[in-house]
Design an enzyme around this catalytic site. Structure first.
Site, PDB file in Angstrom:
ATOM      1  N   ILE A   7      -1.888   7.611  12.658  1.00  0.00           N
ATOM      2  CA  ILE A   7      -3.189   7.019  12.370  1.00  0.00           C
ATOM      3  C   ILE A   7      -3.722   6.269  13.584  1.00  0.00           C
ATOM      4  O   ILE A   7      -4.898   6.374  13.926  1.00  0.00           O
ATOM      5  CB  ILE A   7      -3.092   6.076  11.153  1.00  0.00           C
ATOM      6  N   ASN A  59      -2.318  -2.033  13.631  1.00  0.00           N
ATOM      7  CA  ASN A  59      -1.888  -0.809  12.964  1.00  0.00           C
ATOM      8  C   ASN A  59      -0.380  -0.556  12.947  1.00  0.00           C
ATOM      9  O   ASN A  59       0.125   0.157  12.085  1.00  0.00           O
ATOM     10  CB  ASN A  59      -2.601   0.372  13.635  1.00  0.00           C
ATOM     11  N   SER A  76      -1.809  -1.203   2.909  1.00  0.00           N
ATOM     12  CA  SER A  76      -1.492   0.075   2.274  1.00  0.00           C
ATOM     13  C   SER A  76      -1.791  -0.047   0.792  1.00  0.00           C
ATOM     14  O   SER A  76      -1.758  -1.149   0.226  1.00  0.00           O
ATOM     15  CB  SER A  76      -0.009   0.408   2.473  1.00  0.00           C
ATOM     16  N   TYR A  98       8.884  -2.273   2.174  1.00  0.00           N
ATOM     17  CA  TYR A  98       7.566  -1.828   2.636  1.00  0.00           C
ATOM     18  C   TYR A  98       6.468  -2.345   1.704  1.00  0.00           C
ATOM     19  O   TYR A  98       5.449  -2.898   2.155  1.00  0.00           O
ATOM     20  CB  TYR A  98       7.534  -0.303   2.692  1.00  0.00           C
ATOM     21  N   LYS A 143       3.424  -5.003   2.758  1.00  0.00           N
ATOM     22  CA  LYS A 143       2.007  -4.679   2.702  1.00  0.00           C
ATOM     23  C   LYS A 143       1.249  -5.575   1.721  1.00  0.00           C
ATOM     24  O   LYS A 143       0.072  -5.896   1.944  1.00  0.00           O
ATOM     25  CB  LYS A 143       1.816  -3.205   2.344  1.00  0.00           C
ATOM     26  N   ILE A 175      -1.377   9.633   3.831  1.00  0.00           N
ATOM     27  CA  ILE A 175      -2.106  10.257   4.921  1.00  0.00           C
ATOM     28  C   ILE A 175      -1.153  11.203   5.657  1.00  0.00           C
ATOM     29  O   ILE A 175       0.012  10.864   5.886  1.00  0.00           O
ATOM     30  CB  ILE A 175      -2.668   9.204   5.897  1.00  0.00           C
ATOM     31  N   THR A 204       0.464  12.151   8.324  1.00  0.00           N
ATOM     32  CA  THR A 204       0.933  11.722   9.641  1.00  0.00           C
ATOM     33  C   THR A 204       2.433  11.965   9.695  1.00  0.00           C
ATOM     34  O   THR A 204       3.063  12.271   8.667  1.00  0.00           O
ATOM     35  CB  THR A 204       0.654  10.228   9.858  1.00  0.00           C
TER      36      THR A 204
END
Length: 254
Positions: A23, A93, A146, A161, A165, A194, A196
């Protein structure tokens, strides 16, 4: 012409952390195309990302730092100030994810995720905001959150995670209020799945489980986040602060 000026980043210096892949790489190129001078902050030199931007006829360069290292970040941001004279926008990011259940994950892995995703964004935001305030710049800080900060993903387990976030979202709101008098806007971006390396390299059985839950029946593309970041970075959002902008194809609604 009116819309071009409203969403233009011409004359602005934008710091992108983790802009060498995924991203970050795609959005950094989009920000440069909108007129920004882009400084990419990460541990390793993002040669491909910088070449892409330069091949487009725009300006980009690298400053080395680990986002969780306060001294290294302060040094890197000072270098940006020396080279570019200012920092107008931060796209915070850089991030990592470890897919492990709580009973399997080590405390060191928990700390690693929190250090990069939450503490790292705090360090970068604070260091950049200090420079903005010193120079009287009414800047914009965009923290990468996120949809996982608002929902619990299944079937993978990733408590560290998700917690990091969720912390980013509330930290963003807190900083938005704290720095409002300085004219610094702070918002967060919450993407869904996404396409990625972080998501496409995950096991196929996980992706097979995600797709039926996606109202649009597909993963998002990194390019579909560019306009959201440009909105938050540009003068088109001068009355927007403390927002968590969710771009997840409706995933968190069901």
């Amino acid at each position: 012409m009116f819309l071009e000026e409203l969403f233009s980043l011409k004359g602005k210096v934008v710091l992108v952390t983790g802009g060498g892949r995924g991203i970050g790489q795609v959005v950094a190129r989009g920000l440069a195309k909108a007129g920004a001078e882009v400084a990419i902050l990460q541990r390793s030199e993002p040669k491909e990302a910088i070449k892409e931007i330069e091949d487009d006829g725009n300006i980009a360069y690298w400053v080395k730092a680990d986002v969780s290292d306060e001294k290294a970040v302060d040094t890197a941001i000072a270098k940006i100030g020396e080279r570019s004279g200012r920092i107008d926008v931060v796209f915070n990011n850089a991030g990592i994810c470890i897919h492990k259940g709580t009973l399997e994950a080590s405390i060191s892995e928990w700390r690693q995720v929190i250090e990069v995703n939450l503490t790292g964004e705090y360090i970068v935001a604070r260091s950049a905001a200090r420079v903005m305030m010193e120079k009287g710049i009414k800047g914009s800080i965009i923290n990468m959150a996120s949809m996982s900060g608002s929902i619990v993903n299944i079937p993978q387990w990733q408590a560290s995670y998700n917690a990091s976030k969720a912390g980013v979202i509330h930290m963003t709101k807190s900083l938005a209020i704290e720095w409002a008098d300085a004219g610094i806007r702070v918002n967060s971006l919450s993407p869904g799945y996404i396409a990625t390396p972080m998501s496409t390299e995950t096991p196929q059985e996980l992706k097979d489980a995600w797709l039926p839950l996606m109202p649009l029946h597909r993963m998002g593309k990194p390019e579909e986040l560019i306009s959201a970041v440009i909105y938050l970075a540009s003068d088109s959002s001068t009355y927007t602060t403390g927002l968590d902008l969710i771009v997840d194809g409706g995933y968190s609604l069901v």
